[in-house]
Design a protein around this motif. Structure first.
Motif, mmCIF file in Angstrom:
data_model
loop_
_atom_site.group_PDB
_atom_site.id
_atom_site.type_symbol
_atom_site.label_atom_id
_atom_site.label_comp_id
_atom_site.label_asym_id
_atom_site.label_seq_id
_atom_site.Cartn_x
_atom_site.Cartn_y
_atom_site.Cartn_z
ATOM 1 N N ASN B 71 0.961 -1.264 0.312
ATOM 2 C CA ASN B 71 -0.329 -0.248 -0.039
ATOM 3 C C ASN B 71 0.888 0.746 0.002
ATOM 4 O O ASN B 71 2.112 1.348 0.190
ATOM 5 C CB ASN B 71 -0.943 -0.064 1.298
ATOM 6 N N VAL B 72 0.563 2.404 -0.007
ATOM 7 C CA VAL B 72 1.216 3.494 0.015
ATOM 8 C C VAL B 72 2.037 3.656 1.363
ATOM 9 O O VAL B 72 1.033 3.762 2.538
ATOM 10 C CB VAL B 72 -0.067 4.643 -0.420
ATOM 11 N N ALA B 73 3.265 3.782 1.135
ATOM 12 C CA ALA B 73 3.966 3.949 2.132
ATOM 13 C C ALA B 73 4.149 3.174 3.000
ATOM 14 O O ALA B 73 4.806 2.885 4.657
ATOM 15 C CB ALA B 73 3.708 5.337 2.775
ATOM 16 N N ASN B 74 3.620 1.588 2.814
ATOM 17 C CA ASN B 74 4.220 0.626 3.317
ATOM 18 C C ASN B 74 3.399 1.249 4.905
ATOM 19 O O ASN B 74 4.378 0.076 6.131
ATOM 20 C CB ASN B 74 5.571 -0.028 3.354
ATOM 21 N N LEU B 75 1.710 1.263 4.750
ATOM 22 C CA LEU B 75 1.801 1.282 6.713
ATOM 23 C C LEU B 75 0.493 -0.203 6.930
ATOM 24 O O LEU B 75 0.212 -0.223 6.766
ATOM 25 C CB LEU B 75 0.798 2.796 5.976
ATOM 26 N N VAL B 76 0.562 -0.077 8.553
ATOM 27 C CA VAL B 76 -0.706 -0.482 8.659
ATOM 28 C C VAL B 76 -1.301 0.068 9.880
ATOM 29 O O VAL B 76 -0.934 0.918 10.880
ATOM 30 C CB VAL B 76 0.235 -1.404 10.020
ATOM 31 N N PRO B 77 -2.566 0.362 9.655
ATOM 32 C CA PRO B 77 -3.448 0.368 9.935
ATOM 33 C C PRO B 77 -3.462 0.097 11.051
ATOM 34 O O PRO B 77 -3.811 -1.102 12.347
ATOM 35 C CB PRO B 77 -5.079 0.432 9.887
ATOM 36 N N PRO B 78 -4.470 1.325 12.326
ATOM 37 C CA PRO B 78 -4.683 0.442 14.035
ATOM 38 C C PRO B 78 -5.864 -0.713 13.780
ATOM 39 O O PRO B 78 -6.371 -0.971 12.831
ATOM 40 C CB PRO B 78 -5.026 1.271 15.129
ATOM 41 N N TYR B 79 -5.983 -2.017 14.786
ATOM 42 C CA TYR B 79 -6.768 -2.794 14.689
ATOM 43 C C TYR B 79 -8.276 -1.836 14.662
ATOM 44 O O TYR B 79 -8.447 -1.867 15.862
ATOM 45 C CB TYR B 79 -6.917 -3.199 16.203
ATOM 46 N N GLN B 80 -9.374 -2.242 14.017
ATOM 47 C CA GLN B 80 -9.725 -1.524 13.843
ATOM 48 C C GLN B 80 -11.626 -2.637 12.477
ATOM 49 O O GLN B 80 -12.111 -1.996 11.958
ATOM 50 C CB GLN B 80 -10.309 -0.411 13.168
ATOM 51 N N PRO B 81 -11.704 -3.679 13.774
ATOM 52 C CA PRO B 81 -12.929 -4.345 13.460
ATOM 53 C C PRO B 81 -14.457 -3.897 12.514
ATOM 54 O O PRO B 81 -15.485 -4.310 14.009
ATOM 55 C CB PRO B 81 -12.895 -5.384 14.206
ATOM 56 N N ALA B 162 13.487 10.586 8.510
ATOM 57 C CA ALA B 162 13.415 10.666 9.663
ATOM 58 C C ALA B 162 12.146 9.464 9.871
ATOM 59 O O ALA B 162 11.897 9.399 10.831
ATOM 60 C CB ALA B 162 13.381 11.973 10.620
ATOM 61 N N MET B 163 10.976 10.839 9.264
ATOM 62 C CA MET B 163 9.686 9.997 8.663
ATOM 63 C C MET B 163 9.339 8.884 8.097
ATOM 64 O O MET B 163 8.445 8.232 8.882
ATOM 65 C CB MET B 163 9.069 11.225 7.836
ATOM 66 N N GLU B 164 11.015 8.582 7.231
ATOM 67 C CA GLU B 164 10.179 7.732 6.536
ATOM 68 C C GLU B 164 10.323 6.397 8.245
ATOM 69 O O GLU B 164 10.017 4.707 7.911
ATOM 70 C CB GLU B 164 11.447 6.989 5.314
ATOM 71 N N LEU B 165 11.751 6.365 9.099
ATOM 72 C CA LEU B 165 11.807 5.719 9.690
ATOM 73 C C LEU B 165 10.643 5.499 10.867
ATOM 74 O O LEU B 165 10.196 4.034 11.089
ATOM 75 C CB LEU B 165 12.934 5.932 10.274
ATOM 76 N N ALA B 166 10.357 6.934 11.380
ATOM 77 C CA ALA B 166 9.557 6.748 12.898
ATOM 78 C C ALA B 166 7.892 6.236 11.799
ATOM 79 O O ALA B 166 7.364 5.022 13.020
ATOM 80 C CB ALA B 166 9.062 8.052 12.163
ATOM 81 N N ALA B 167 8.211 6.150 10.275
ATOM 82 C CA ALA B 167 6.523 5.260 10.035
ATOM 83 C C ALA B 167 6.399 3.586 10.028
ATOM 84 O O ALA B 167 5.455 2.964 10.232
ATOM 85 C CB ALA B 167 6.176 5.880 8.766
ATOM 86 N N ILE B 168 7.542 3.096 9.716
ATOM 87 C CA ILE B 168 8.088 1.478 9.688
ATOM 88 C C ILE B 168 7.721 1.514 11.586
ATOM 89 O O ILE B 168 7.125 1.033 12.427
ATOM 90 C CB ILE B 168 9.888 1.131 10.011
ATOM 91 N N ARG B 169 8.636 2.040 12.649
ATOM 92 C CA ARG B 169 8.364 1.859 13.823
ATOM 93 C C ARG B 169 6.642 1.932 14.249
ATOM 94 O O ARG B 169 6.138 0.726 14.592
ATOM 95 C CB ARG B 169 8.979 2.699 14.468
ATOM 96 N N GLN B 170 6.104 3.466 13.747
ATOM 97 C CA GLN B 170 3.874 3.196 14.602
ATOM 98 C C GLN B 170 3.602 2.215 14.020
ATOM 99 O O GLN B 170 2.862 1.380 14.293
ATOM 100 C CB GLN B 170 4.244 3.731 13.374
ATOM 101 N N SER B 171 4.759 1.108 12.516
ATOM 102 C CA SER B 171 4.009 0.675 11.769
ATOM 103 C C SER B 171 3.591 -1.037 13.539
ATOM 104 O O SER B 171 2.640 -1.908 12.883
ATOM 105 C CB SER B 171 3.297 -0.116 10.317
ATOM 106 N N LEU B 172 4.403 -1.397 12.940
ATOM 107 C CA LEU B 172 5.359 -2.552 13.907
ATOM 108 C C LEU B 172 4.296 -2.095 15.420
ATOM 109 O O LEU B 172 3.547 -2.873 16.202
ATOM 110 C CB LEU B 172 6.467 -1.941 14.478
ATOM 111 N N VAL B 173 4.092 -0.708 16.083
ATOM 112 C CA VAL B 173 3.270 -0.967 17.159
ATOM 113 C C VAL B 173 1.856 -0.656 16.934
ATOM 114 O O VAL B 173 0.917 -1.454 16.795
ATOM 115 C CB VAL B 173 2.722 1.147 17.650
ATOM 116 N N HIS B 174 1.383 -0.395 15.577
ATOM 117 C CA HIS B 174 -0.563 -0.490 15.108
ATOM 118 C C HIS B 174 -0.238 -2.466 15.011
ATOM 119 O O HIS B 174 -1.451 -2.992 15.377
ATOM 120 C CB HIS B 174 -0.577 0.036 13.912
ATOM 121 N N LEU B 175 0.537 -2.917 14.548
ATOM 122 C CA LEU B 175 0.758 -3.957 14.238
ATOM 123 C C LEU B 175 0.397 -5.248 15.451
ATOM 124 O O LEU B 175 -0.658 -5.925 15.309
ATOM 125 C CB LEU B 175 1.795 -4.747 13.651
#
Lengths: 223, 223, 223, 223
Positions: B71-81, B162-175
């Protein structure tokens, strides 16, 4: 207490080293130019997450050639510009409005796990509330595939295949619900395509939208 | 009046023929086995749609090795069922609950167009309502990258990185907000990884979650 | 009556089309430059005709990188500038005097059919007059391999392997009988190397001429 | 005093590591089977030492598919079973009598350095005694190319090309002087072929022996 860190899987490190010392080395000027100039892909490929169908492999694509969005069953949701996170729609917007791609390809494939899950649920009468996301996501193709189920009879493989093709047709319908996309298509600046890849024998079928039929890409037989 | 049909782009047909007569021919037994037995990937790769960063190329992956959501910017959204269509979350559910992958890799990269769009909007004070989907999609990383912006100063390239790296960290948090995923990680059945690929020089950085730092994968220099 | 013409084997036509549409397409600028500027290889590779050991594959060589002479058992005859046709010596002359390569590599391999034929003949006491060319050609290594047979005992595989290594050492000795080659080596303008490739496990051994021993090229294990 | 040992060139070590971690890893079962069962190539390829024309690359050959002899200008000497070392003839004997190949291909190419050297010598009236081996080796094609020179006029490129084609025809004539080879051809167990590869544009021409003409292998154009 800190989160434990795992080393990356050995195969990933090995595969990356292989890439870097073969293909990257050979094409590094091309990669450097792409990093400098930015990407200008002419095609958006909408493909499945399936591990057997990597678009850049199947179409022997060069770096920079095609933007690739991949989700379960290569689906396109209808245009829904609300407050939700719409990953596939964001990719389509990025491709069409920013990068101005000339082609959008929906590429389905045989033995699709997402389609199979949908089919199993349909047969068992399980509704879309089953699980958290997959069933709801796949429910998107219900209108198209209901027809496929009715038309195609009782052979499971035939049903599966008919649904895979129906889902591709439906994604093309959904693509045209995006107003700025439909406008570019009408202006002759964008063309939509449907393809279906058979993992088992490597054949590729192309959708003729006028007739709704898929037919094999003419190709020399393998020896 | 029927929808006009366009022939598929010449490069796609040509690339497919090249694949079929080289790599597919060479590996057709492997493809046939995968079609028969189904896929059993051990890794879920979450990557960007970017045309320069094809995961199967960068990690020289075999067919069947890794499930790939892009997806755009390899993001993971938070869990939202909820009732929405959640493509990335559906892929994660399919990978974790059905295929029982052992590894999830979030793979970011340099010069990310999605991150850049977010950064430009942030600088201009444009809010997430801009456009239909991209801005809203990228807004997901606002918490993480705000910190990056503050910390890193005024060099645009440094900010972008820095944002690219921060986004990766955040995706791990969302996972880890996905309950059945977090459970498998706690049980030692699943490991999460963060990687960042530099298109310009082909280097790869690996996240150490304990320190939050990314460091280059040790590798022999190219001649 | 005219000589009948046969179509080229289907696999050759197919393989060529595969090459042309994948690797040639990707590297055509490089090929065009090489056609325009001529070749400037820095290495002469002396390898076997064996169908399992293609030097450009094993060393992932780019077009233009190495001149490759291939004969049965990767042998170098001694310097014999007479009226006969000396194919391998002509290649060495072309490489050293015209192209001024910096490296000459003699690359042997496991399960060499030429070495095996020589060994079988030696065991049966068949002399070099057997057949028209192969036995006479392989007789060139008799001095070196006689020692190998004596040293290594009775295990056929060990004998075969010892002869393959002995033949590489002997070819290096013969290379140094070419006066203009030895002169360039003495002047530090040319280096000689001995390698041995194992088809079965893909390992590569490198000759240390000081000790006469071959040792494995240090490498990360495959997963 | 011992001979000094040089480390192998960095590019060779790097290229080998690339091969081992990509193609060898992917095909290691095939390599292991070939090591166990021995080779059974169906084609003998007679090609040039030129660094730009690797037969396994140009014909995308699998390991085990073709035996490859390479010498300056892809020549075949006439049948001369005497006490000399005949490398190319030994390879032909090995291929035809032991491995019983079904096809022999003489594969020439554009911008051949050996042919050019011969042509320069012919223009200058330098005789075959010039140098130690190359001039004598190339002198083998004098009868065939004399005709080419006469027929084709004064354009050097045209002359060069005409000689390259004439040399291929002559090699086919020489092949048929090997009695056991000619016998297999008469019995329909062996077919001979002439090909010519153009480095500059990647085209391939096929000899029709009945007419003596070379014509382009019909192929889809590159985009």
């Amino acid at each position: 207490m800190s989160t434990p860190t795992h080393p990356i899987p050995a195969r990933l490190a090995e595969g990356y080293r292989g890439f870097r010392h073969t293909r990257f080395r050979r094409e590094r000027d091309h990669y450097a130019r792409l990093a400098e100039a930015g990407q200008q892909p002419t095609t958006l490929m909408i493909a499945c997450v399936d591990s057997r169908v990597a678009p850049e492999v199947v179409f022997d694509a060069d770096p920079g050639e095609m933007l690739v969005v991949r989700n379960v069953a290569n689906l396109v949701p209808p245009y829904q510009p609300d407050a939700g996170y719409h990953g596939t729609s964001a990719a389509i917007e990025f491709a069409v409005r920013q990068l101005k791609v000339r082609h959008i390809v929906v590429c389905g494939h045989a033995s699709c796990g997402g389609i199979n899950a949908f089919r199993q649920n349909a047969l068992k009468g399980v509704d879309a509330a089953h699980g958290d996301f997959v069933a709801r996501w796949m429910d998107m193709i219900a209108p198209a595939t209901r027809l496929a189920l009715t038309c195609e009879g009782v052979d499971p493989l035939q049903d599966q295949n008919a649904m895979e093709l129906a889902a591709i047709r439906q994604s093309l319908v959904h693509l045209r619900t995006f107003p700025w996309l439909a406008e570019r298509e009408r202006a002759g600046e964008l063309a939509l395509h449907g393809l279906w890849f058979d993992v088992a024998d490597g054949s590729l079928r192309v959708l003729d939208e006028a007739s709704g039929e898929f037919s094999a890409l003419d190709d020399a037989p393998l020896t």
